[in-house]
Enzyme design. Structure first.
Site, PDB file in Angstrom:
ATOM      1  CG  HIS A   1      -0.302   0.240   2.532  1.00  0.00           C
ATOM      2  ND1 HIS A   1      -1.011   0.484   3.688  1.00  0.00           N
ATOM      3  CD2 HIS A   1       1.000   0.271   2.907  1.00  0.00           C
ATOM      4  CE1 HIS A   1      -0.186   0.648   4.695  1.00  0.00           C
ATOM      5  NE2 HIS A   1       1.038   0.527   4.261  1.00  0.00           N
TER       6      HIS A   1
ATOM      7  CB  CYS B   1       3.403   5.881   4.558  1.00  0.00           C
ATOM      8  SG  CYS B   1       4.002   5.185   6.083  1.00  0.00           S
TER       9      CYS B   1
ATOM     10  CG  HIS C   1       5.403   0.717   2.330  1.00  0.00           C
ATOM     11  ND1 HIS C   1       4.753   1.890   1.997  1.00  0.00           N
ATOM     12  CD2 HIS C   1       4.939   0.377   3.553  1.00  0.00           C
ATOM     13  CE1 HIS C   1       3.956   2.242   2.991  1.00  0.00           C
ATOM     14  NE2 HIS C   1       4.038   1.339   3.949  1.00  0.00           N
TER      15      HIS C   1
ATOM     16  CG  HIS D   1       2.992  -3.244   6.389  1.00  0.00           C
ATOM     17  ND1 HIS D   1       4.052  -2.856   7.175  1.00  0.00           N
ATOM     18  CD2 HIS D   1       2.526  -2.104   5.822  1.00  0.00           C
ATOM     19  CE1 HIS D   1       4.208  -1.546   7.088  1.00  0.00           C
ATOM     20  NE2 HIS D   1       3.301  -1.063   6.267  1.00  0.00           N
TER      21      HIS D   1
ATOM     22  CG  ASP E   1      -2.588 -13.361   0.979  1.00  0.00           C
ATOM     23  OD1 ASP E   1      -1.677 -12.668   1.489  1.00  0.00           O
ATOM     24  OD2 ASP E   1      -2.455 -14.560   0.703  1.00  0.00           O
ATOM     25  CG  HIS E   2       0.583 -12.546  -1.871  1.00  0.00           C
ATOM     26  ND1 HIS E   2       0.272 -13.120  -0.665  1.00  0.00           N
ATOM     27  CD2 HIS E   2       1.913 -12.718  -2.037  1.00  0.00           C
ATOM     28  CE1 HIS E   2       1.365 -13.636  -0.142  1.00  0.00           C
ATOM     29  NE2 HIS E   2       2.378 -13.410  -0.943  1.00  0.00           N
TER      30      HIS E   2
ATOM     31  CD  GLU F   1       1.255  -0.430   9.005  1.00  0.00           C
ATOM     32  OE1 GLU F   1       0.455   0.164   8.260  1.00  0.00           O
ATOM     33  OE2 GLU F   1       2.149   0.164   9.647  1.00  0.00           O
TER      34      GLU F   1
END
Lengths: 140, 136
Positions: free
Chosen positions: B14, B33, B39, B41, B79-80, B124
Site C-alpha cells: 500500500h 508511506c 511498500h 506488510h 492477500d498479495h 500492521e
C-alpha cells in the site's frame, strides 16, 4: 467512524520494591526478591492505546509521528535505562508496574493532545501484564 | 456471552496519498508511506465474535463457517494485493490500518450468521495495531 490504535514501545529500567510504610520484615515478606536493596531490572513493553474518529483526509486516528515523538521525549528519554526509584514519580510511591501504569497514563493524559487516551498496558515480563484506563474499564 | 477469536494473516502492499492535498502536504503528513510505488506488510488479523453457546453444538459460532467467510470476503481480496489499486474500498479511502480494520468489519458483519461481530484487530507490525468495534 471511531477506531482504537495501539502502539508498542520498549524500555529497560531497574527498581526496588520497598515501602517506607512497612517494617523491614514486612517489606521482605511482601516483596520477596523484589525487595533486594540493590534493585533489579526489567525490559518493559509499554502499549499505549488511543482512540478517535478516523479522519477522512488522512485515514488516521492520529499521526504516529506525533505519538512516537511524544512518547520518545516524555517517556522513553526519561525512563529508559534509569532506576525508577530515583524518578520524581516514585518519590512517594513504590515503583510497582501498577504504579508505573498510572504514572505513564498521567503523563499521556496531561500532555498528549492528538487523540483520546484509552489505556496504558505494561508487560513487566512475558508472564505478567498490567493495564490502566484512568479508573475506567478498558475496552477489550 | 462467550468471545471467540480467529486469527489470519495476509501480505499486501500500500501507500498513503490523498489526491486532494498537494505533493508537499502528502509528503509532510505521510512521510515514507507516501512513496507511490508502495511498500508492504505482513498483516495479522484477529476477528472476535461473541454470542451465547449453542446448547446443541457447544459452539458460539461454527469455526468452519467463520473461516470460510474470512477467506472469501477478506483474504481472497487482500492477500498479495496492492491495496490502493486492487481493493475497491481503497480506490477512494487511504488504506491505513484504521481503514483496513473498518473495511474488514464491513465485509464480515453482513455475512456472519448467529454470532455477532465484536472486534476486528489488524496488526500492521507487531508494534502497531488497530481495533475497530463497529463504532459510528
Amino acid at each position: 467512524m471511531r477506531a482504537h490504535l495501539t502502539r508498542r514501545y520498549m524500555f529497560s529500567a531497574s527498581h526496588r520494591l520497598h515501602s517506607d510504610l512497612m517494617s523491614d520484615a514486612e517489606n521482605v515478606s511482601t516483596y520477596g526478591k523484589c525487595n533486594n536493596p540493590h534493585g533489579h531490572g526489567h525490559n518493559y513493553a509499554l502499549e499505549v492505546t488511543v482512540s478517535g474518529p478516523v479522519a477522512e483526509q488522512t485515514g488516521m486516528v492520529c499521526n504516529l509521528v506525533d505519538l512516537d515523538e511524544f512518547v520518545q521525549h516524555e517517556i522513553l528519554d526519561r525512563f529508559d535505562h534509569q532506576n525508577l526509584n530515583t524518578l520524581p514519580e516514585f518519590v512517594r510511591s513504590v515503583p510497582t508496574t501498577e504504579n508505573l501504569c498510572i504514572a505513564i497514563y498521567d503523563i499521556l493524559q496531561r500532555g498528549f493532545r492528538h487523540a483520546h487516551l484509552e489505556k496504558v498496558r505494561f508487560e513487566e515480563t512475558m508472564m505478567n501484564s498490567f493495564e490502566y484506563a484512568g479508573g475506567r474499564e478498558p475496552a477489550k | 456471552m462467550v468471545y471467540l477469536t480467529r486469527k489470519a494473516e495476509f501480505s499486501a502492499s500500500h501507500y498513503y496519498h490523498n489526491p486532494q492535498l498537494s505533493a508537499q502536504e502528502n509528503a509532510r503528513i505521510f512521510g515514507k508511506c507516501n512513496n507511490p510505488h508502495g511498500h508492504g506488510h505482513n498483516y495479522t488479523l484477529e476477528v472476535t465474535v461473541k454470542g451465547s453457546v449453542d446448547p446443541r453444538s457447544g459452539f458460539v459460532v461454527d469455526l468452519k463457517q467463520l473461516k470460510d467467510v474470512l477467506h472469501r470476503e477478506v483474504l481472497d481480496a487482500m492477500d498479495h494485493r496492492f491495496l490502493n489499486k486492487e481493493v475497491p474500498e481503497f480506490l477512494t479511502r487511504i488504506p491505513t490500518t484504521e481503514n483496513i480494520a473498518i473495511a474488514v468489519w464491513q465485509r464480515l458483519a453482513p455475512e456472519l450468521q448467529h454470532a455477532q461481530l465484536h472486534r476486528v484487530r489488524v496488526y500492521e507490525t507487531p508494534d502497531l495495531f488497530v481495533d475497530f468495534y463497529g463504532e459510528a
